[in-house]
Design an enzyme around this catalytic site. Structure first.
Site, PDB file in Angstrom:
ATOM      1  N   SER A 232       0.850  -1.183   0.000  1.00  0.00           N
ATOM      2  CA  SER A 232       0.000   0.000   0.000  1.00  0.00           C
ATOM      3  C   SER A 232       0.899   1.250   0.000  1.00  0.00           C
ATOM      4  O   SER A 232       1.811   1.326  -0.825  1.00  0.00           O
ATOM      5  CB  SER A 232      -0.938  -0.053   1.212  1.00  0.00           C
ATOM      6  OG  SER A 232      -1.898   0.967   1.157  1.00  0.00           O
ATOM      7  N   ASP A 441      -8.650  -4.816  -6.293  1.00  0.00           N
ATOM      8  CA  ASP A 441      -8.281  -3.624  -5.520  1.00  0.00           C
ATOM      9  C   ASP A 441      -8.877  -2.378  -6.182  1.00  0.00           C
ATOM     10  O   ASP A 441      -8.605  -2.104  -7.351  1.00  0.00           O
ATOM     11  CB  ASP A 441      -6.748  -3.523  -5.477  1.00  0.00           C
ATOM     12  CG  ASP A 441      -6.239  -2.484  -4.474  1.00  0.00           C
ATOM     13  OD1 ASP A 441      -6.979  -1.527  -4.169  1.00  0.00           O
ATOM     14  OD2 ASP A 441      -5.109  -2.643  -4.004  1.00  0.00           O
ATOM     15  N   HIS A 475      -7.939  -4.433  -1.719  1.00  0.00           N
ATOM     16  CA  HIS A 475      -6.698  -3.839  -1.247  1.00  0.00           C
ATOM     17  C   HIS A 475      -6.125  -4.557  -0.030  1.00  0.00           C
ATOM     18  O   HIS A 475      -4.912  -4.613   0.158  1.00  0.00           O
ATOM     19  CB  HIS A 475      -6.932  -2.359  -0.933  1.00  0.00           C
ATOM     20  CG  HIS A 475      -5.680  -1.614  -0.622  1.00  0.00           C
ATOM     21  ND1 HIS A 475      -4.664  -1.472  -1.544  1.00  0.00           N
ATOM     22  CD2 HIS A 475      -5.249  -0.994   0.508  1.00  0.00           C
ATOM     23  CE1 HIS A 475      -3.667  -0.779  -0.995  1.00  0.00           C
ATOM     24  NE2 HIS A 475      -3.994  -0.485   0.243  1.00  0.00           N
TER      25      HIS A 475
END
Lengths: 493, 493
Positions: A232, A441, A475
């Site tokens: 991330s 995601d 995600h």
């Protein structure tokens, strides 16, 4: 939703509420008087209450009670920060008195602190170090250790025999600059004023975060990383680390990261900052001696949570199921249940719960500053030139040579790909890089993963490993999928 | 972002702000006194201001000024609703004194009004009628006409020779039940109390909206529709209309609609309702004699706007470009511009602008009620049985026969597809239906379009036309793509 009791809200707008809520009780002299009396009574009996709104006031009361109690029990008498800042004993603290250069400020940060933790053993050659970069709200506590035995946010990935194998590697994880878990950020006290920085804290960049981490590496006597690993926002830092210090980074791992924040991701983070900053308790960032903007934080987290998993996951997990209602609240068992305007579907109670859990765990200003740093991240050549990090004519030769090569891997060509390739390629053309993305995601979409891999390949990097995962975890896959994410990292290292 | 002037916010938290903002001005007796004085002065000079937050207070002041001015100029002296309710002369108004049955309430609505407009000419056989159903916030003003010459929300699609050809068809469009543009909704006055319903208004369903529209058709003497046409929430109504009144609907058109709201769409609408309801001005829905929750509405609209277009569109339109800054505000032309925490990227100013434009144009309670109606929409057999709209054993035979047929069109099989097929198939198995979806739509994702077409086909409907559009316009495609959306509708009709 419609409770029998006629409750007024505890908020400052009580007087308005009482005026208007009295409305349904009024009688009318019209010709429909009979019907009116019956219906008005019904309306009065059903004066609406909204537990999800009342929650904000209830939380205010809880915080105030806790603050009062803390003030009376501590020696200095000051209120404690309401979010759970870990005690200094749970992590190591590096204090740098060297000025830290900042991307967007002509004045360096005169001094700064970095909270960090380690796992495994530094070998005598000091060449087995892996630096783990965190996502937005994570602390340095990536896994349990002697200082803090609680499970960390990447517990399943760090340990003996795990993806980041502590039998082999010495792992370091630091809280980011701008954060609130021990490293210097907006909630830290500005030595010059003896007050928290609040929004006088300078805007920080991903590059600044990396610079603070490498100051820590200097302090620890680590000249070169075996690998830089991040997921991330950590992926952004990982890419930036390899680019800023190519001679000090052996390998780069970016999982669900990006080399260039796109407008869709900026939009999602902007929406979160907006609801947070609109909370009157935010008070332009100066809330450290009062109530934090907990309602705004809850709302912001609800929005964020929407982007962490995926529609298909919620379909499997919640579908259209409703929260269970105690049988005594069912007005008429023969009729369909009256829907509530407050959370009623399980997906709503889930978002509500995630917001409620988070709203006092993280500093609101840190959320604003760190999310802004993500928005600002762009490794395009034009952006790096504008920041003074590259000369305008840098890497032209590399870019030209890349153009001559066939590019069998390139999957698409967004207009900014060449610019990005030129920027990344200036310093990342020779570092083996693992790029891993997830098709479900929505926050760091898979197109950005392809873009990163393509840009590196187009820049002549011949050691790009690229995986794309399916699944419904969106995600959050990097936190959950030990088999595939862990396996890819272990294989690459 | 950091302005030279030290401005305090006009909000109720002013006193807190002044206390805390004074912080940076304090002097310290520490050893770093010299540096401290220099830096403290800098901090004071750079006391942060946030125009995007101040906007909310400025809007409050504007509304109050406008309300005062309106009160002094109107005879009744009461404040005007601050959103732009069209004048009754701009549409036709049907007032029904027949009780309207409601899905989620045992008490019918005793009377209701429906605002509507028409285009073209009703033929003598009264068989050329097309009913257009609207999306969430649209009024009955789909196109310009004699009552209101302003362009309507579907101006390019309705008119002579257009997709809905007024040379051929008589088009009717009504404001939905629960809305605020003339039809009965939470902002309407409850005759029994002489006060706006506010949140005493019953929860309404898509079915209730359709029932109100068919009461209008009865009033107009229209027994049968040539077609029922709708986009977005209008697609839901269009499907519901065909299902509830199969003998009265000749064709069904659903563009970017769905037959079953999934948890991801519910999540997005929940986030909007949450920020709106957290605005203290919302006041449990009782704001009609005071300030409306304009800040909450703006924030909600910002979130909604994120779901109306697509990442690829913003990439093309805005990329990472910043708002232009007047040259006198550039502190140091040689350095990168200091980023603002308020809108700075064009994508941010775009969302901010969309929120600002909308926040006083639509009633907040209508947003809550109508968006909830969308969440509640589910044409699955199990859901329809629970609502008492189908017998538990209905359509079993049809479902069994469908199972025996080969299903060459089916593209995927979510677990709820059979349930949905059984629900829809109970009454929609013989009505020619156009289903049109857009691949870049994140609010009504293309999977839901496929699902709808598949469910109808699996139920034995042999006249399903299904198109899937590419492009970057996302959910808004139905407003923009005359060529493809208009062409598909014209071809189908």
């Amino acid at each position: 939703m419609f409770r029998l009791a006629h409750r007024l809200r505890q908020s400052s707008s009580c007087s308005t509420a009482s005026t208007t809520l009295a409305g349904p009780l009024r009688r009318t002299n019209s010709v429909v008087r009979q019907a009116s009396i019956r219906l008005a009574s019904t309306a009065a009996a059903r004066a609406p209450t909204f537990p999800c709104v009342d929650q904000h006031a209830a939380r205010t009361a809880r915080i105030q009670a806790a603050t009062t109690s803390a003030a009376s029990s501590t020696s200095d008498g000051g209120p404690e920060p309401p979010y759970a800042r870990p005690t200094p004993k749970q992590y190591n603290l590096f204090t740098s008195t060297q000025p830290l250069a900042l991307t967007y400020s002509s004045t360096p940060l005169p001094s700064h602190e970095v909270a960090y933790e380690t796992w495994g053993t530094l070998n005598p050659a000091r060449d087995n170090v892996i630096l783990v970069h965190t996502g937005l709200s994570a602390s340095s506590h990536a896994a349990s250790n002697a200082l803090n035995p609680a499970p960390g946010w990447w517990e399943k990935f760090i340990g003996p025999g795990k993806a980041l194998d502590t039998d082999r590697f010495f792992i370091i994880c630091a809280n980011v600059l701008g954060g609130c878990y021990g490293s210097t950020g907006p909630s830290s006290v500005d030595a010059t004023t003896e007050q928290p920085y609040a929004t006088t804290f300078p805007v920080v960049s991903i590059f600044d975060m990396v610079r603070a981490q490498f100051a820590l590496l200097d302090h620890l006597g680590v000249e070169r990383l075996y690998a830089s690993v991040g997921c991330s926002m950590g992926g952004m830092q990982s890419i930036a680390a390899g680019w800023m210090f190519p001679e000090r980074v052996g390998r780069v791992v970016s999982v669900s990261g990006t080399a260039r924040s796109g407008p869709a991701s900026i939009a999602i983070r902007f929406a979160q900052r907006s609801v947070l900053m609109a909370d009157p308790n935010w008070n332009n960032g100066f809330y450290y001696d009062g109530l934090p903007p907990h309602a705004g934080m809850k709302l912001a987290r609800q929005i964020a949570t929407i982007t962490y998993r995926s529609g298909p996951e919620w379909e499997m997990r919640f579908g259209r199921r409703l929260r269970p209602v105690p049988s005594q609240q069912v007005v008429d068992p023969g009729r369909p249940r009256t829907p509530a305007l407050c959370p009623d579907f399980l997906i709503e109670t889930y978002l509500d719960h995630q917001g409620e859990e988070f709203c006092l765990k993280y500093d609101a200003n840190s959320l604003i500053y760190v999310s802004k740093a993500m928005d600002l991240f762009d490794m395009s050549h034009s952006s790096l030139v504008e920041l003074g990090m590259l000369d305008a004519d840098s890497s032209t030769a590399k870019s030209e040579s890349a153009k001559r090569q066939p590019q069998p891997h390139l999957s698409h060509h967004p207009p900014h790909l060449a610019d990005l390739s030129r920027g990344l390629g200036a310093r990342l053309a020779r570092i083996p890089t693992l790029v891993l993305g997830v098709q479900s995601d929505v926050l760091f979409p898979v197109e950005q993963q392809r873009e990163l891999a393509d840009a590196l390949r187009a820049a002549g990097n011949e050691e790009v490993t690229y995986y794309e995962l399916g699944g419904v975890w969106g995600h959050d896959t990097f936190l959950l999928d030990v088999q595939n994410v862990g396996g890819a990292i272990r294989g690459f290292l």
